[in-house]
Design a protein around this motif. Structure first.
Motif, PDB file in Angstrom:
ATOM      1  N   ASN A   1       0.493  -1.641   0.039  1.00 65.07           N
ATOM      2  CA  ASN A   1       0.089   0.123  -0.028  1.00 65.07           C
ATOM      3  C   ASN A   1       0.695   1.197   0.035  1.00 65.07           C
ATOM      4  OD1 ASN A   1       1.201  -0.064   2.548  1.00 65.07           O
ATOM      5  ND2 ASN A   1      -0.998   0.595   3.564  1.00 65.07           N
ATOM      6  N   CYS A   2       1.859   1.425  -0.273  1.00 66.65           N
ATOM      7  CA  CYS A   2       3.157   2.477  -0.124  1.00 66.65           C
ATOM      8  C   CYS A   2       2.839   3.628   0.256  1.00 66.65           C
ATOM      9  CB  CYS A   2       3.998   2.276  -1.569  1.00 66.65           C
ATOM     10  SG  CYS A   2       5.433   3.042  -1.752  1.00 66.65           S
ATOM     11  N   GLU A   3       2.728   3.830   1.791  1.00 61.41           N
ATOM     12  CA  GLU A   3       1.848   4.941   1.509  1.00 61.41           C
ATOM     13  C   GLU A   3       3.883   5.882   1.645  1.00 61.41           C
ATOM     14  OE1 GLU A   3      -0.699   4.653   5.054  1.00 61.41           O
ATOM     15  OE2 GLU A   3      -1.725   4.102   3.977  1.00 61.41           O
ATOM     16  N   CYS A   4       3.156   7.461   0.949  1.00 64.55           N
ATOM     17  CA  CYS A   4       4.364   8.688   1.197  1.00 64.55           C
ATOM     18  C   CYS A   4       3.740   9.654   0.148  1.00 64.55           C
ATOM     19  CB  CYS A   4       5.572   8.005   1.004  1.00 64.55           C
ATOM     20  SG  CYS A   4       4.996   7.165  -1.037  1.00 64.55           S
ATOM     21  N   THR A   5       4.103  10.641   0.457  1.00 67.67           N
ATOM     22  CA  THR A   5       3.784  11.817  -0.126  1.00 67.67           C
ATOM     23  C   THR A   5       4.103  12.457  -0.869  1.00 67.67           C
ATOM     24  OG1 THR A   5       3.804  13.507   2.333  1.00 67.67           O
ATOM     25  CG2 THR A   5       3.924  14.509  -0.022  1.00 67.67           C
ATOM     26  N   HIS A   6       3.540  11.680  -2.419  1.00 65.27           N
ATOM     27  CA  HIS A   6       3.764  11.848  -3.841  1.00 65.27           C
ATOM     28  C   HIS A   6       3.995  12.803  -4.443  1.00 65.27           C
ATOM     29  CE1 HIS A   6       2.824   8.925  -7.688  1.00 65.27           C
ATOM     30  NE2 HIS A   6       4.401   9.774  -8.002  1.00 65.27           N
ATOM     31  N   MET A   7       5.434  13.006  -4.705  1.00 65.67           N
ATOM     32  CA  MET A   7       5.575  14.573  -4.964  1.00 65.67           C
ATOM     33  C   MET A   7       6.896  14.261  -6.478  1.00 65.67           C
ATOM     34  SD  MET A   7       6.889  18.128  -3.806  1.00 65.67           S
ATOM     35  CE  MET A   7       8.848  17.327  -3.787  1.00 65.67           C
ATOM     36  N   VAL A   8       6.227  14.314  -8.187  1.00 68.05           N
ATOM     37  CA  VAL A   8       6.760  14.771  -8.903  1.00 68.05           C
ATOM     38  C   VAL A   8       7.524  16.125  -9.244  1.00 68.05           C
ATOM     39  CG1 VAL A   8       6.727  14.683 -11.698  1.00 68.05           C
ATOM     40  CG2 VAL A   8       5.642  12.850 -10.157  1.00 68.05           C
ATOM     41  N   ASP A   9       8.901  15.994  -9.450  1.00 64.39           N
ATOM     42  CA  ASP A   9       9.005  17.332  -9.334  1.00 64.39           C
ATOM     43  C   ASP A   9       9.629  18.074 -11.221  1.00 64.39           C
ATOM     44  OD1 ASP A   9      10.036  18.314  -6.985  1.00 64.39           O
ATOM     45  OD2 ASP A   9      12.208  16.925  -6.832  1.00 64.39           O
ATOM     46  N   ILE A  10       8.987  18.867 -11.237  1.00 67.03           N
ATOM     47  CA  ILE A  10       8.932  19.213 -13.407  1.00 67.03           C
ATOM     48  C   ILE A  10      10.040  21.157 -12.907  1.00 67.03           C
ATOM     49  CG2 ILE A  10       7.412  20.376 -14.763  1.00 67.03           C
ATOM     50  CD1 ILE A  10       5.534  18.534 -13.490  1.00 67.03           C
ATOM     51  N   PRO A  11      10.632  20.918 -13.788  1.00 67.53           N
ATOM     52  CA  PRO A  11      11.485  21.803 -14.153  1.00 67.53           C
ATOM     53  C   PRO A  11      10.452  23.242 -14.555  1.00 67.53           C
ATOM     54  CG  PRO A  11      12.601  20.390 -15.194  1.00 67.53           C
ATOM     55  CD  PRO A  11      11.404  19.877 -14.834  1.00 67.53           C
ATOM     56  N   LEU A  12      10.892  24.295 -13.874  1.00 70.63           N
ATOM     57  CA  LEU A  12      10.072  25.967 -14.737  1.00 70.63           C
ATOM     58  C   LEU A  12      10.369  25.934 -16.582  1.00 70.63           C
ATOM     59  CD1 LEU A  12       7.891  28.196 -13.743  1.00 70.63           C
ATOM     60  CD2 LEU A  12      10.104  29.063 -13.320  1.00 70.63           C
ATOM     61  N   GLY A  13       8.762  26.056 -16.833  1.00 76.97           N
ATOM     62  CA  GLY A  13       8.999  25.717 -18.061  1.00 76.97           C
ATOM     63  C   GLY A  13       9.200  25.028 -18.761  1.00 76.97           C
ATOM     64  N   ALA A  14       8.773  24.092 -18.168  1.00 75.32           N
ATOM     65  CA  ALA A  14       9.184  22.073 -19.192  1.00 75.32           C
ATOM     66  C   ALA A  14       7.754  22.338 -19.791  1.00 75.32           C
ATOM     67  CB  ALA A  14       9.361  21.864 -18.062  1.00 75.32           C
ATOM     68  N   ILE A  15       8.192  21.410 -20.670  1.00 75.12           N
ATOM     69  CA  ILE A  15       6.257  21.260 -21.789  1.00 75.12           C
ATOM     70  C   ILE A  15       6.214  19.591 -21.015  1.00 75.12           C
ATOM     71  CG2 ILE A  15       5.404  20.935 -24.040  1.00 75.12           C
ATOM     72  CD1 ILE A  15       5.822  23.410 -23.561  1.00 75.12           C
ATOM     73  N   VAL A  16       5.217  19.217 -20.442  1.00 72.10           N
ATOM     74  CA  VAL A  16       5.197  18.195 -19.932  1.00 72.10           C
ATOM     75  C   VAL A  16       3.661  17.324 -20.590  1.00 72.10           C
ATOM     76  CG1 VAL A  16       4.223  17.263 -17.439  1.00 72.10           C
ATOM     77  CG2 VAL A  16       4.894  19.085 -17.890  1.00 72.10           C
ATOM     78  N   GLU A  17       4.274  15.884 -20.546  1.00 69.26           N
ATOM     79  CA  GLU A  17       3.014  15.401 -20.853  1.00 69.26           C
ATOM     80  C   GLU A  17       2.437  14.622 -19.917  1.00 69.26           C
ATOM     81  OE1 GLU A  17       2.096  14.140 -24.965  1.00 69.26           O
ATOM     82  OE2 GLU A  17       3.120  11.229 -24.372  1.00 69.26           O
TER      83      GLU A  17
END
Ligand SMILES: [Cu+2]
Length: 273
Positions: A125-141
């Motif tokens: 059940n892997c409980e943690c604070t799920h956070m994905v780092d994204i560089p400022l200005g990146a084009i994200v899909e």
């Protein structure tokens, strides 16, 4: 049968059967809509800077594992009697003990995790604070993949902080595939079969992921901060169907105002008992 069916004088938006790859008289998928406003063409490039696949599913607990002393696992009891938690990229989100936006330095780094950095031995059940780092200005899909596949259930995912273009949506074109999963979605993408339509796609802040299907969304990460991305069913939020997109760095944010209120964890660690 004459007169049995009502005549279609309106469309269903986003039909549950998710047949989106052809014109039909009764329904239209969000991905078939065209944007009447100016579209940010820079977001619709062939290769985005960041590509994130996010499969989501339920994990069914064995009930006896929920009543072990000094543990507290969150769960949702569904009508079948099953005890569920939710996983996005195999992680069940839990809130950090303080708000990241104003108190990032008060949160031990080990609270945070993502698909590439799961805590060791975090269990099924892997409980943690799920956070994905994204560089400022990146084009994200972002590619959301419905691995829940509960009949007639579509999960409405909502992003804070910025709207996104819906460039693809549907089910696997491979009819031999009964259930989509991350592996199959990655294969489709590799083979160029995860279709994207870049001609004036609609801009949304919430999208229902088709049952047993996928959504491809694009956005420009130009709004720095810690933005929640989550299924909007409240009973799925509380079992962890969320994550944070962390856009930019704390240096990209305005300073926290002097004497801004602070808070901390109101639940003592398990070792206090
Ligand atoms: Cu949901």
């Amino acid at each position: 049968m004459h007169g049995f069916f009502p005549s279609f004088n309106s469309y269903i938006l986003n039909p549950l059967d998710a047949i989106c790859d052809r014109k039909r008289p009764d329904a239209v998928c969000v991905s078939n809509l065209k944007n009447a406003k100016r579209v940010d063409k820079g977001v619709l490039v062939e290769r985005p800077d960041v590509k994130i696949f996010l499969p989501f599913r339920f994990y069914v607990y064995e009930p006896k594992t929920l009543f072990i002393p000094n543990t507290y696992n969150r769960f949702l009891v569904v009508p079948s009697g099953d005890h569920l938690t939710s996983l996005v990229d195999e992680i069940s989100y839990i809130s950090p003990p303080a708000p990241p936006l104003s108190q990032i330095d008060d949160i031990p780094p080990e609270y945070f995790c993502n698909g590439d950095n799961r805590p060791p031995n975090c269990g099924p059940n892997c409980e943690c604070t799920h956070m994905v780092d994204i560089p400022l200005g990146a084009i994200v899909e972002v590619v959301l993949v419905d691995e829940v596949q509960q009949v007639n259930l579509s999960h409405p995912f909502h992003l804070h902080g910025t709207a996104f273009y819906v460039v693809g949506l549907g089910r696997s074109p491979d009819k031999s595939i009964k259930k989509i999963n991350l592996k199959h979605a990655l294969e489709l993408d590799r083979m160029g079969m995860l279709e994207r339509d870049f001609s004036n796609p609609p801009l949304k802040d919430t999208i229902a992921v088709p049952n047993n299907g996928y959504v491809v969304m694009r956005f420009r990460a130009d709004n720095p901060g810690y933005w929640l991305f989550h299924c909007h069913f409240l009973f799925h939020i509380v079992i962890g169907m969320n994550l944070i997109f962390h856009i930019g760095t704390p240096a990209d944010l305005p300073p926290v105002p002097p004497r801004f209120p602070t808070c901390g964890d109101h639940v003592p660690p398990v070792t206090w008992f």
